[in-house]
Design an enzyme around this catalytic site. Structure first.
Site, mmCIF file in Angstrom:
data_model
loop_
_atom_site.group_PDB
_atom_site.id
_atom_site.type_symbol
_atom_site.label_atom_id
_atom_site.label_comp_id
_atom_site.label_asym_id
_atom_site.label_seq_id
_atom_site.Cartn_x
_atom_site.Cartn_y
_atom_site.Cartn_z
ATOM 1 C CG HIS A 14 2.560 3.850 4.643
ATOM 2 N ND1 HIS A 14 3.207 3.253 5.556
ATOM 3 C CD2 HIS A 14 1.336 3.520 4.137
ATOM 4 C CE1 HIS A 14 3.211 1.838 5.838
ATOM 5 N NE2 HIS A 14 2.069 1.710 5.033
ATOM 6 C CB CYS A 33 3.924 -1.445 1.044
ATOM 7 S SG CYS A 33 2.788 -2.490 1.925
ATOM 8 C CG HIS A 39 -0.674 1.259 0.558
ATOM 9 N ND1 HIS A 39 0.676 1.099 1.066
ATOM 10 C CD2 HIS A 39 -0.366 0.811 2.035
ATOM 11 C CE1 HIS A 39 2.005 0.826 1.991
ATOM 12 N NE2 HIS A 39 1.304 0.351 2.277
ATOM 13 C CG HIS A 41 -2.352 0.659 7.167
ATOM 14 N ND1 HIS A 41 -2.715 -0.417 6.500
ATOM 15 C CD2 HIS A 41 -1.200 0.748 6.492
ATOM 16 C CE1 HIS A 41 -1.048 -1.154 5.668
ATOM 17 N NE2 HIS A 41 -0.426 0.124 5.267
ATOM 18 C CG ASP A 79 -7.303 11.547 12.146
ATOM 19 O OD1 ASP A 79 -7.350 9.360 11.422
ATOM 20 O OD2 ASP A 79 -8.038 11.199 12.344
ATOM 21 C CG HIS A 80 -8.311 11.341 7.927
ATOM 22 N ND1 HIS A 80 -8.831 11.543 9.266
ATOM 23 C CD2 HIS A 80 -8.992 10.643 6.832
ATOM 24 C CE1 HIS A 80 -10.136 10.186 9.139
ATOM 25 N NE2 HIS A 80 -10.067 9.660 8.110
ATOM 26 C CD GLU A 127 1.299 -1.036 8.100
ATOM 27 O OE1 GLU A 127 2.089 -0.762 8.045
ATOM 28 O OE2 GLU A 127 1.584 -2.610 7.657
#
Length: 137
Positions: A14, A33, A39, A41, A79-80, A127
């Site tokens: 995100h 961020c 980037h 998490h 996810d991903h 996070e």
């Protein structure tokens, strides 16, 4: 009242960026961020439901059913993925952990009655190992 929790894991990218602000202001407020190249998490999601154990099973909720629900309606959706670009339920929102937890709550509140009479108690979203939010509706 018994509280039962299930933990799931997902990875997502995100960027925190307010389009009304300049790039400079975004960097001031969001720091790394706001990286223009995104980037990622490694998120941990803990969902807690509350209720009374069923007298026939002893369960507040069937944890396999809860896990399946979480995977279908949440982790497979994020996810991903890029939370800003790839996740329809995050469209038009700042992709903060706080907003993500609220969105998860809304999904679970809608889907949970299909598998249990237990009520949603808390969505906790990590996070990082040191940064997390808790949402109680």
């Amino acid at each position: 009242m018994i509280y039962v929790s299930r933990q799931e894991h997902f990875n997502a990218a995100h960027k925190l960026h307010n389009p009304k602000w300049s790039d400079e202001r975004n960097r001031e407020v969001f720091g790394p961020c706001a990286n223009s190249n995104w980037h990622g998490h490694n998120y941990d999601l803990i969902v807690t439901v509350k209720g009374e154990p069923d007298p026939e099973t002893g369960f507040v909720v069937d944890l396999k059913a809860l896990s399946d629900l979480l995977r279908t309606h949440i982790t497979e959706q994020v996810d991903h993925k890029n939370l800003n670009l790839d996740v329809p339920f995050m469209a038009g929102q700042m992709a903060s952990t706080e907003n993500l937890a609220i969105a998860f709550w809304q999904i679970l509140e809608r889907e949970l009655p299909a598998i249990t009479q237990a009520r949603l108690h808390c969505v906790k979203l990590y996070e990082t190992p040191r940064n997390f939010v808790e949402y109680y509706g």
